[in-house]
Every structure is written in C-alpha cells, then in structure tokens.
Design an enzyme around this catalytic site. Structure first.
Site, PDB file in Angstrom:
ATOM      1  N   ASP A 105       0.859  -1.186   0.000  1.00  0.00           N
ATOM      2  CA  ASP A 105       0.000   0.000   0.000  1.00  0.00           C
ATOM      3  C   ASP A 105       0.900   1.241   0.000  1.00  0.00           C
ATOM      4  O   ASP A 105       1.675   1.450   0.942  1.00  0.00           O
ATOM      5  CB  ASP A 105      -0.851   0.082   1.274  1.00  0.00           C
ATOM      6  CG  ASP A 105      -1.945  -0.969   1.367  1.00  0.00           C
ATOM      7  OD1 ASP A 105      -2.167  -1.714   0.394  1.00  0.00           O
ATOM      8  OD2 ASP A 105      -2.576  -1.032   2.438  1.00  0.00           O
TER       9      ASP A 105
ATOM     10  N   HIS B 247      -2.649   5.639  -1.675  1.00  0.00           N
ATOM     11  CA  HIS B 247      -3.817   4.745  -1.595  1.00  0.00           C
ATOM     12  C   HIS B 247      -4.930   5.387  -0.761  1.00  0.00           C
ATOM     13  O   HIS B 247      -6.102   5.144  -1.011  1.00  0.00           O
ATOM     14  CB  HIS B 247      -3.375   3.415  -0.968  1.00  0.00           C
ATOM     15  CG  HIS B 247      -4.464   2.417  -0.770  1.00  0.00           C
ATOM     16  ND1 HIS B 247      -5.442   2.164  -1.708  1.00  0.00           N
ATOM     17  CD2 HIS B 247      -4.726   1.581   0.275  1.00  0.00           C
ATOM     18  CE1 HIS B 247      -6.253   1.219  -1.255  1.00  0.00           C
ATOM     19  NE2 HIS B 247      -5.852   0.865  -0.052  1.00  0.00           N
TER      20      HIS B 247
HETATM   21 MN    MN Z   1      -4.043  -2.582   0.120  1.00  0.00          MN
END
Ligand code: MN
Length: 258
Positions: free
Chosen positions: A75, A79
C-alpha cells in the site's frame, strides 16, 4: 566492496537465509470485500497468450488482470485520501531506499487465537520493546498473528453477518508507530492492514488513515512471519513501478540470520 561480497557468501553458506513472506498469487487468491455501495476489486484472472502452440510456437506467456491490492501487496501513501498530497507517494515515485528496512516482528498469535478481533495496543508495543529494544526509525513492523495458516479463503476473510473479523492495530498504536517511531510501515498476515471490523471504527480504517497520512506504507497478506526472529532480519518490499500506482502485488523477502 567486502560488505556485499560477504552478503552473497553468507547467503551461499547458509549463515544468512532468504525467507519468502509472500503468498502464491493466482485465481484462488482471496480479495477483500467491501460493502456493496463501494466499488470492489476484482480477483486474479489469467489468460494464455501462447503456450508453445500455433499462437507462439516456442514461447509461453499469460495476460494477468487484477486489482492493485491483491494477494501479498504493497500500500503506497496515495492509496488513502490522507496520503494523497505527499511528494513521492506513489509506486513509481517512492525512493527505492524506502523499500528496505530492519524487521520488528511482534508475535500476538496466542492473543489472536483467543480473540480474532484482537487489536495491538501501545501497551503491547511497549512490552515488546522492553524485551527487544526500541523500534528503530525506518523499520518494517510486522504483526505475526498466525492468520496466514487460514488456507481456506472463507476462514481467511472470516466474514460474518456483521462484517469481517480479523486482527489489526488500535489507532493509538498506528499513531505511535507512524509519528513517534517513524517506521517505514506495517505488515500483516490479513487481507488488509486494518482489522476486519475497522470500517466501524472512528475514524474508519484508522491504520490506513494514520499510516498513509504520515507517508508510511502497508504490506498485506504476508506469510512465514513465524520464521523471523523478533529483531535481526532485513525486509525488502519493492512494489512494481506502476505509474501513479496506489499499490501493487509484490514479492516480500526477508534476509534472516541462519
Ligand atoms: Mn491494500
């Protein structure tokens, strides 16, 4: 440079070992579910381009299709809305130095066996630090929960009438790690870096909110964390260089004393 020659020699001799912290990636890979009002991420699909056949007599290759946040994945700060304005916050712009750091492995398997909604609290972190030393700046903090032993996707996602149930971090722990300890990010064995019930928390998804809001990273769907010492391993987690990418499947590797 002797350091790098020594590294290769140590890997060859078994003084150091590579541990693969990644799950297999394929059509059976479980994908996080969201309430139906939100768009969902597709699972993995693959189609053969050619397989030593008339479409390509000497070569085999596939087309793959999936969401960025599928299987063992990274991530990036972009994000989350809280991380959208950081410089170098996307898969293609994060400086590669930030993909490598010492691992601090916090084993809460026994707690999670008793309570699948277990949240890591600052007290747990402080108790870990009493035994293993302060979490250094730039560390990967990995939450070892035993969750990766749930090979049945139904048990792995563990969705009940009131939503998913899986362990994670209390907001105050995420804040301590991101702001005070200045970690690279956190890694978990579950499908995402927030607890299963975190959509009901205040704020919703506090780990994503806090980590990415401080420019930190996440690693989800890790495995083999039980093969790592509490300290002393180095983790390399480099996402694909997807232009404007919010995350990517990746191979997460740990170098561990043999
Ligand atoms: Mn993720």
């Amino acid at each position: 440079m002797p350091l790098l020659a020594d590294l290769v020699a140590a890997l060859d001799s078994g003084t150091l070992r590579m541990v693969d912290l990644s799950q297999p990636l394929g059509p059976d890979t479980p994908v996080i579910g969201l309430p139906p009002i939100f768009a969902s991420s597709p699972g993995v699909s693959m189609e053969v381009i050619s397989h030593y056949d008339e479409k390509g007599p000497a070569w085999y290759w596939n087309t793959i299709h999936m969401g960025e946040h599928t299987g063992t994945h990274f991530d990036a700060p972009v994000h989350w809305v809280t991380g959208k304005d950081f410089p170098d916050n996307r898969c293609d712009t994060i400086p590669p130095r930030r993909f490598v750091g010492p691992a601090c492995v916090i084993d809460v398997t026994a707690d999670v066996a008793k309570n699948e909604d277990f949240l890591l609290m600052p007290e747990h972190l402080e108790a870990w630090e009493q035994r293993h030393g302060k979490i250094p700046r730039g560390a990967w903090v990995l939450l070892c929960t035993g969750w990766s032993t749930r090979t049945d996707p139904v048990k792995f996602l563990n969705v009940k009438e009131d939503g998913a149930h899986s362990p994670g971090f209390h907001k105050s722990t995420s804040e301590l790690l991101a702001k005070d300890r200045d970690v690279l990010g956190v890694g978990v064995e579950t499908v995402g870096t927030d607890a299963g019930q975190a959509g009901t928390f205040d704020p919703p998804f506090p780990n994503h909110t806090t980590m990415h809001g401080n420019g930190k990273f996440g690693l989800a769907s890790l495995c083999n964390l039980d093969q790592l010492p509490p300290t002393g391993a180095v983790v390399i987690a480099a996402p694909l260089k997807i232009v404007n990418g919010s995350g990517s499947p990746l191979r997460v590797l740990a170098i561990v004393p043999g």
